[in-house]
Motif scaffolding. Structure first.
Motif, short mmCIF file in Angstrom:
data_model
loop_
_atom_site.label_atom_id
_atom_site.label_comp_id
_atom_site.label_asym_id
_atom_site.label_seq_id
_atom_site.Cartn_x
_atom_site.Cartn_y
_atom_site.Cartn_z
N GLY A 100 0.82 -1.21 0.00
CA GLY A 100 0.00 0.00 0.00
C GLY A 100 0.85 1.26 0.00
O GLY A 100 2.00 1.26 -0.46
N TRP A 122 -3.61 -7.05 -5.40
CA TRP A 122 -3.32 -5.61 -5.32
C TRP A 122 -4.50 -4.74 -5.72
O TRP A 122 -4.54 -3.54 -5.43
N LYS A 152 -6.21 -2.59 -3.08
CA LYS A 152 -5.39 -1.48 -2.57
C LYS A 152 -5.54 -0.24 -3.46
O LYS A 152 -5.64 0.88 -2.97
#
Length: 395
Positions: free
Chosen positions: A135, A172, A175
């Motif tokens: 992140g 991902w 995020k």
């Protein structure tokens, strides 16, 4: 003092980006969450290692969906340029009968990967393994293994959402969505397209190819072959129709594809061959006169009413436009590639995120689609090289 570039993910797009970056200007680090780089690169090589495709670049560009988004990158670093770059790295290639480009016989995917990695290390590119993107901090600095990692420029090359075993798990995506970056759910592409086969047909023909056919969906047509599997159909003749099939499934909960079993013959020529054949038995005409294969003949027999099968005109029409219903896509993780990911509207023409300055996304994590045959690797390579050109020009 050199500025820093952090590249997140170790795959084709990151390798080519790093290869073309000016290391006299930048200190470049590739962060990879696995213990080694290029795992998806190696898995891709197991089924025939298509490095790119040899067709003219303007034709190649048309294979992508959408084809305008990648155009400038593909023109900047063409398939010919990629081949020349590989040759300069002592990776000779050859063009197969399908016009796909492969490493010369005897050169394994691991050798290609090692050669590229050695080249990057010689350039001074730093690799950090078992370093996972987790992140951003409050100042938009990267969090790597939950630790703030400032960098002048950040490039994400995180791959799509298939082949989790390689690390390309798509985790991902949340995020970026939480960060306010526009994203799209992943969809399987170049995958199994599920069809409910007749049980007897499947027991006789599972694993057999439908060769020298053309498949159509929503106005797009592709010649090639497809393989009959327990779940449905796979192969290059249907893979390139992934966007059209997905669109129909989303809008209608089903998709219809049409198979042309004799794409080299017009409907009129086909009908003439059937009518004027010396063979009197319809099945013999299909087998001996038209050279249809047992799976093709059995599909016609199963699908068509007897009077339709025995009528030369109606039979010809079915041979040229045989419908099959696709009811679902195969599993996301088993797909060769994925669509979805970062929306194309979330980045500018240099792949920079609108919402986070000096941070970029390249490769398969962006929402473009391509068939198999070298197109996937080529586009990943081209996005990497194109971005390097932009970064190298920054004062």
């Amino acid at each position: 003092m050199k500025k820093t570039i952090s590249i997140i993910g170790g795959g084709t797009s990151s390798f080519l980006l790093a290869a073309f970056l000016n290391t006299e200007k930048y200190e470049v680090t590739i962060y990879e969450k696995n213990k080694t780089s290029g795992r998806k690169f190696l898995v891709a090589g197991k089924g025939g290692f298509n490095l790119t495709h040899s067709e003219a670049v303007l034709e190649l560009i048309e294979r992508y969906t959408p084809n305008d988004f990648l155009k400038e990158a593909l023109l900047h670093f063409t398939n010919d340029a990629f081949i020349n770059w590989l040759h300069a790295r002592n990776i000779p290639t050859y063009i197969g009968t399908s016009k796909r480009v492969y490493p010369k016989e005897g050169i394994k995917p691991i050798t290609v990967l090692k050669t590229i990695l050695d080249h990057l290390k010689e350039k001074g590119i730093l690799f950090k393994y078992e370093h996972t993107f987790s992140g951003w901090d409050a100042e938009n600095n990267l969090l790597i293994n939950d630790k703030s990692t400032p960098s002048d420029y950040t490039v994400f090359s995180l791959g799509g959402g298939s082949w989790k075993i390689t690390g390309s798990d798509g985790l991902w995506l949340d995020k970026f969505e939480q960060k306010g970056v526009k994203t799209l759910p992943f969809d399987a592409s170049n995958c199994t397209f599920k069809i409910s086969w007749n049980g007897d047909f499947l027991s006789k023909h599972e694993g057999k190819p439908l060769k020298n056919i053309a498949v159509s969906c929503l106005g797009k047509r592709q010649k090639g072959e497809a393989v009959i599997t327990k779940m449905g159909l796979e192969g290059n003749a249907i893979y390139s129709l992934s966007p059209q099939i997905r669109a129909q499934l989303k809008s209608q909960k089903k998709a219809v594809i049409y198979i042309d079993f004799k794409p080299t013959l017009s409907l009129e020529a086909l009908t003439s061959k059937i009518v004027n054949s010396n063979f009197k038995n319809t099945t013999q005409i299909l087998k001996k006169e038209l050279k249809l294969t047992p799976p093709q003949i059995d599909l016609l027999k199963i699908k068509l009413p007897k009077e339709h099968y025995l009528n030369a005109i109606l039979l010809s029409e079915s041979i040229k436009k045989f419908p099959l219903e696709v009811y679902e896509l195969g599993l996301l993780d088993e797909a060769i590639s994925t669509a979805g990911g970062i929306s194309l509207t979330a980045v500018d023409s240099n792949f920079q995120l609108h919402t986070i300055p000096n941070q970029f996304c390249i490769g398969e994590m962006l929402n473009w689609d391509a068939p198999t045959g070298g197109y996937l690797i080529q586009a990943c390579a081209s996005t990497g090289v194109y971005l390097s050109n932009y970064l190298n020009k920054i004062d």
